[in-house]
Design an enzyme around this catalytic site. Structure first.
Site, PDB file in Angstrom:
ATOM      1  N   PRO A 181       0.822  -1.179   0.000  1.00  0.00           N
ATOM      2  CG  PRO A 181      -0.327  -1.415   1.950  1.00  0.00           C
ATOM      3  CD  PRO A 181       0.646  -2.048   1.091  1.00  0.00           C
ATOM      4  CD  GLU A 182       3.714   3.968  -3.669  1.00  0.00           C
ATOM      5  OE1 GLU A 182       3.764   5.197  -3.537  1.00  0.00           O
ATOM      6  OE2 GLU A 182       4.361   3.353  -4.528  1.00  0.00           O
TER       7      GLU A 182
END
Length: 272
Positions: free
Chosen positions: A2-3
């Site tokens: 996840p960014e």
DNA sequence: ACTGGATCCTGACTGC
DNA sequence: TGCAGTCAGGATCCAG
């Protein structure tokens, strides 16, 4: 992992079913994350009302009256909302937070680079949060922030962009994408980029992250949202992962280099 | 104060 | 089919 857009998508996905509810149980199957989960966590939050879930950088902050549960998804983590009868836990389903009414948050993280830390008192003073730079989608972030931070720095502009004390939430994918949009060579020394070009870069960062948040994040490999669904792929990646392919703007071959031990993609024709 | 490098961990994939 | 090597969305910590 996840960014920022994926973390924000997760936050929005789990909020309606959990905010304002009390925790009825906490199941710890594996406490060994980046830092060990406090074995007292169940007794600290069971019976307590979850007041809100906020996000700072790529951290999720679960707010209780007696403290904050700080959650990071690391490279491979996900937080899945399960309503109704929960299926048996899969491998790497390390933690369940069960809420009154039946909703359950299941934390899954094969690589265990994530964390789940209990903080009493002012969470913003915690060492992990204290020194963080501005949020890229808020007012405080602009080209001047990047320009000021860059003076005297000889390392690559891409590394500046990924430095959480300068601006938070710009991970490896979106750093390459933002630099492409701004037409800046990721290898260029940060201290030699002009103020005007940093304005363009700041705009590109806002654009890329904003579009990605609006479309539910980007999926690569194993990212899934809070419903267990992969992201939409709605944000087209122009350069990331496309070594050897034609640049969508000028058709030159996209190149891959390593910068600070991270894969970096750019177009040698468009980016100077 | 800035910089590069090692590090945590599992899994997917490639090449032999 | 197995095995070794490489790589992966993060970011902290440490030595120089």
């Amino acid at each position: 992992m996840p960014e920022l857009p994926e973390v924000e998508t997760t936050r929005r996905g789990i909020l309606p079913a959990t905010k304002g509810r009390s925790v009825s149980a906490v199941v710890l199957r594996e406490r060994r994350l980046r830092w060990p989960i406090d074995p007292a966590l169940p007794s600290l939050i069971t019976g307590r009302l979850l007041e809100n879930i906020e996000r700072r950088a790529k951290y999720l902050l679960f707010r209780f009256a007696n403290g904050t549960l700080l959650v990071h998804l690391g490279m491979s983590g996900s937080l899945r909302l399960i309503e109704g009868a929960p299926p048996p836990p899969r491998k790497h389903d390390h933690v369940d937070l069960v809420f009154e009414g039946g909703a359950l948050l299941r934390y899954h993280d094969p690589r265990r680079f994530g964390c789940m830390l209990w903080i009493e008192g002012d969470a913003s003073a915690h060492p992990l949060l204290r020194d963080l730079g501005p949020e890229p989608l808020e007012e405080a972030f602009d080209g001047a922030v990047l320009f000021r931070a860059s003076r005297g720095r000889r390392s690559a502009v891409k590394q500046l962009l990924m430095d959480g004390t300068v601006v938070v939430g710009v991970g490896n994918i979106y750093a390459s994408e933002a630099l492409f949009r701004a037409g800046i060579d990721p290898r260029r020394a940060a201290g030699k980029v002009s103020a005007a070009r940093y304005e363009a870069l700041a705009s590109a960062v806002r654009e890329v992250l904003g579009e990605s948040v609006a479309t539910g994040g980007t999926t690569l490999r194993d990212y899934v949202d809070s419903n267990g669904r992969p992201g939409e792929f709605a944000l087209r990646l122009n350069v990331y992962g496309r070594e050897g392919e034609a640049c969508p703007r000028c058709a030159a071959a996209i190149r891959q280099v390593r910068l600070g031990q991270r894969s970096t993609f750019f177009c040698i024709g468009c980016q100077r």
